[in-house]
Design a protein around this motif. Structure first.
Motif, PDB file in Angstrom:
ATOM      1  N   VAL A 153      -1.050  -3.942  -8.030  1.00 16.73           N
ATOM      2  CA  VAL A 153       0.126  -3.597  -8.826  1.00 16.73           C
ATOM      3  C   VAL A 153       1.433  -3.881  -8.071  1.00 16.73           C
ATOM      4  O   VAL A 153       2.290  -4.603  -8.576  1.00 16.73           O
ATOM      5  CB  VAL A 153       0.033  -2.138  -9.319  1.00 16.73           C
ATOM      6  N   PRO A 154       1.582  -3.356  -6.831  1.00 17.56           N
ATOM      7  CA  PRO A 154       2.812  -3.680  -6.111  1.00 17.56           C
ATOM      8  C   PRO A 154       2.976  -5.175  -5.820  1.00 17.56           C
ATOM      9  O   PRO A 154       4.088  -5.699  -5.918  1.00 17.56           O
ATOM     10  CB  PRO A 154       2.676  -2.891  -4.808  1.00 17.56           C
TER      11      PRO A 154
ATOM     12  N   LEU B 267      -5.214   4.513  -5.391  1.00 12.65           N
ATOM     13  CA  LEU B 267      -5.196   5.416  -4.239  1.00 12.65           C
ATOM     14  C   LEU B 267      -6.562   6.081  -4.049  1.00 12.65           C
ATOM     15  O   LEU B 267      -7.055   6.205  -2.921  1.00 12.65           O
ATOM     16  CB  LEU B 267      -4.105   6.474  -4.438  1.00 12.65           C
ATOM     17  N   ILE B 268      -7.182   6.478  -5.159  1.00 10.27           N
ATOM     18  CA  ILE B 268      -8.519   7.084  -5.057  1.00 10.27           C
ATOM     19  C   ILE B 268      -9.516   6.080  -4.486  1.00 10.27           C
ATOM     20  O   ILE B 268     -10.335   6.404  -3.625  1.00 10.27           O
ATOM     21  CB  ILE B 268      -8.981   7.597  -6.431  1.00 10.27           C
TER      22      ILE B 268
ATOM     23  N   THR C  17      -5.477  -2.488   8.355  1.00  9.43           N
ATOM     24  CA  THR C  17      -5.235  -2.977   6.990  1.00  9.43           C
ATOM     25  C   THR C  17      -6.481  -3.626   6.403  1.00  9.43           C
ATOM     26  O   THR C  17      -6.582  -3.818   5.198  1.00  9.43           O
ATOM     27  CB  THR C  17      -4.092  -4.020   6.939  1.00  9.43           C
ATOM     28  N   TYR C  18      -7.428  -3.967   7.277  1.00 14.26           N
ATOM     29  CA  TYR C  18      -8.657  -4.605   6.822  1.00 14.26           C
ATOM     30  C   TYR C  18      -9.445  -3.696   5.884  1.00 14.26           C
ATOM     31  O   TYR C  18     -10.191  -4.161   5.032  1.00 14.26           O
ATOM     32  CB  TYR C  18      -9.500  -4.959   8.046  1.00 14.26           C
TER      33      TYR C  18
ATOM     34  N   ILE D  19       0.849  -1.203   0.000  1.00 13.55           N
ATOM     35  CA  ILE D  19       0.000   0.000   0.000  1.00 13.55           C
ATOM     36  C   ILE D  19       0.883   1.250   0.000  1.00 13.55           C
ATOM     37  O   ILE D  19       0.569   2.242  -0.667  1.00 13.55           O
ATOM     38  CB  ILE D  19      -1.025   0.003   1.169  1.00 13.55           C
ATOM     39  N   LEU D  20       2.040   1.170   0.687  1.00 15.02           N
ATOM     40  CA  LEU D  20       2.975   2.301   0.628  1.00 15.02           C
ATOM     41  C   LEU D  20       3.503   2.465  -0.799  1.00 15.02           C
ATOM     42  O   LEU D  20       3.617   3.579  -1.308  1.00 15.02           O
ATOM     43  CB  LEU D  20       4.126   2.085   1.614  1.00 15.02           C
ATOM     44  N   ALA D  21       3.784   1.330  -1.445  1.00 17.44           N
ATOM     45  CA  ALA D  21       4.274   1.380  -2.826  1.00 17.44           C
ATOM     46  C   ALA D  21       3.222   1.978  -3.757  1.00 17.44           C
ATOM     47  O   ALA D  21       3.555   2.742  -4.662  1.00 17.44           O
ATOM     48  CB  ALA D  21       4.664  -0.020  -3.289  1.00 17.44           C
TER      49      ALA D  21
END
Lengths: 330, 279
Positions: free
Chosen positions: B128-129, A307-308, B118-119, A67-69
């Motif tokens: 993507v990552p 992100l949105i 995180t849930y 999520i940081l990425a």
């Protein structure tokens, strides 16, 4: 072992709670209180982290770092083709492009229309739940029936509805025509009916879940309230409006919020049923994200969509926190 | 007497009406099953023959199962991935849940909050990552990678934690006094006490993994690794116009799950009511 047993006999039952930090361990023959807590706390910490290790490693590598990425990538112009290292920071450029991107805007609007599925579904589910709870035999049988779509493979459901909704030969339209409808809608093949078709299927698959939760909520309403109302000669409709609806409002609220969040994650159904079409009429942000990321290979751009999406879900969650107290009223 | 009988009749009538509604509600399933038994030219005939005029079940199903697409392999892949995911996920979640509920250590509550937070993250925001990471560590296009992606469930951890919290602390403490470490306490005392919750979570995880389309779609490429859901979607692409075969394929995808659901019906429904949310 014997010594330990003896020691434990000395301790009265109500002392056990205090013992948490001074537990007598293994071969320790002289259980002197207060001399062990440091070591014991340390042991607990190690045990705790060993138990947590798999979960922590998994969540960190597969959720927290990604999520940081995502946040990082959404400010870059990177794509899969150019390879690692070949990217530029472009600030808010991705977001600016997104809000001028017709397909994205269309997807967002579609998703907000999809939200209507939740209140409609809840109304049907609540009525069904009340009827099943009070007025039928074989309750469990009905629970199973209405729950079936929810546990069924979305891919299979999408395939079945593709045929059912076929514009010319589909059973739905054949039925409509036999009932005298001259020109029935083209359902998933028709730009203006494709999204409503998706919504019908979504309501159909979610009723089971909402019904089950409502049934649980109904169990918490005290029977005395209904009995008292009956004494006063209240009608079923009156009881439903004045007792059931307000008293299940916490459940309704919970289902509304989780329902809204889940409509932002509807992916499987859309990709198999319509693939976003016709003419993007059923595209939603998650679907567009998939397209941009894995078909168009625009990594940075799709990360901005991701992100949105995250922000939208967080917004709903925060709204939940603020509204919760006002909503739940008896 | 009369009063009681009246109520019963009313209830009976409502039951019948509801049963009719129920049949209409699941008519897409009935239609699917019926169409999968028919000759292709009979599938779309109207009015609908719910019971096929000419039975073609064996031909249809053998065409799906032993035809050009390796359905048996898809089945095997799905069973493998689903069973291993369920086992891993139950293990990981119950260990973490026990730690959060019954072990006192520094940082526990803050870690719990982070895990819980995180849930809220939609799984699609991570794709993507995760995809990039999987390409780098060579987990892309492998069953192991697929299994790992669904093995770290916040839902499972949270749900099982609630059950572990319900175990009386004195039981844990007396085990400790008898010299049992946390591992022995966990396996011999705590785990057996929450067995119904474990069963519920295992069934839910099984259903969700079996039905998962998104993860295999993105993280698998080789056709020999395809799960049933991917296989069926592909089958539908190839045979899109042969409806009887598509319905036979759909039935094949849904039936195993219906059986699991029927067997564990109570656990599934209780679990959904308890946990509320899908994760």
């Amino acid at each position: 072992m014997i010594e330990i047993k003896e020691a434990s006999e000395v301790i009265e039952a109500r002392d056990i709670k205090e013992l948490k930090t001074v537990t007598i361990v293994g071969s320790n023959k002289s259980p002197i209180r207060n001399k062990r807590p440091k070591f014991e706390g340390w042991r607990e910490t190690i045990a705790g982290y060993i138990f947590l290790a798999p979960m922590l490693i998994g969540t960190t590598t597969l959720v927290i770092i990604p999520i940081l990425a995502t946040i990082f990538l959404s400010f870059t112009d990177w794509n899969f083709i150019t390879g690692i290292g070949d990217f530029n920071f472009i600030g808010m450029e991705n977001f600016r492009t997104l809000f001028n991107d017709e397909i994205f805007i269309k997807s967002l609007i579609n998703n907000f229309i999809l939200l209507l599925v939740v209140p409609f579904g809840l109304l049907v589910s609540l009525i069904l739940a009340v009827v099943i709870n009070n007025h039928v035999y074989f309750k469990d049988f009905f629970k199973v029936i209405y729950f079936m779509p929810y546990i069924s493979s979305v891919v299979a459901i999408a395939i079945v509805f593709q045929v059912l909704f076929h514009p010319t030969f589909g059973p739905v339209n054949q039925l409509l025509m036999s009932l005298g409808v001259e020109s029935p809608p083209g359902w998933i093949a028709d730009i203006s009916y494709a999204l409503p078709s998706v919504m019908i299927i979504l309501i159909w698959t979610n009723i089971g879940f909402q019904l089950i939760i409502y049934l649980a909520g109904l169990q918490n309403i005290p029977k005395e309230l209904y009995e008292a109302a009956e004494m006063d000669g209240a009608s079923s409709w009156y009881k439903f409006r004045k007792i059931t609806v307000p008293l299940v409002s916490p459940t309704t609220f919970f289902l509304l919020v989780t329902g809204f969040i889940s409509t932002f994650k509807v992916f499987d159904l859309i990709i198999v049923l319509t693939n976003g079409g016709p003419a993007n009429s059923t595209s939603v942000p998650v679907f567009y994200l998939y397209q941009e990321a894995f078909v168009e290979l625009k990594t940075g751009y799709s990360s901005a969509i991701a992100l949105i999406l995250l922000v939208l879900v967080l917004l709903i969650t925060f709204l939940q926190w603020t509204v919760q107290k006002k909503w739940v009223n008896y | 007497m009369e009063h009681v009988r009246n109520i019963d009749i009313r209830k009976l009538i409502i039951t019948v009406i509801m049963a009719v509604c129920g049949i209409v509600f699941i008519s897409p399933f009935i239609w699917m099953i019926s169409a999968s038994f028919k000759l292709e030219e009979d599938v779309l005939s109207f009015p609908i023959d719910w019971i096929p005029n000419t039975w073609n079940a064996i031909t249809n199903y053998s065409e799906v199962w032993f035809g050009e697409k390796p359905f048996l392999l898809y089945y095997w892949n799905s069973i493998k991935v689903t069973v291993l995911t369920t086992l891993t996920s139950v293990t990981v979640s119950s260990l973490a849940a026990y730690a959060f509920a019954k072990i006192k250590f520094k940082g526990r509550d803050i870690i719990f909050l982070i895990v819980l937070a995180t849930y809220m993250i939609p799984s699609q925001s991570l794709l993507v990552p995760q995809f990039l990471f999987y390409s780098w560590v060579d987990l892309f296009d492998s069953h192991l990678g697929l299994i790992l992606l669904n093995s770290f469930s916040v839902f499972g951890t949270f749900m099982l934690r609630q059950f572990f919290l319900g175990i009386n602390n004195e039981i844990i403490e007396s085990a400790k006094i008898d010299g049992a470490g946390h591992f022995r306490t966990f396996f011999h005392i705590a785990l057996p006490l929450v067995r119904p919750a474990i069963a519920t979570y295992a069934i839910l995880r099984f259903i969700w993994t079996w039905n998962d389309y998104q993860t295999p779609l993105i993280f698998l490429r080789s056709e020999s690794l395809y799960t049933l859901q991917l296989g069926i979607a592909q089958f539908a692409d190839v045979h899109g116009s042969i409806y009887s075969l598509m319905m036979a394929a759909s039935v094949s995808a849904i039936i195993p799950l219906l059986i699991v659901f029927m067997l564990g019906q109570k656990q599934v429904i209780d679990g959904i009511q308890l946990g509320g949310v899908k994760g």
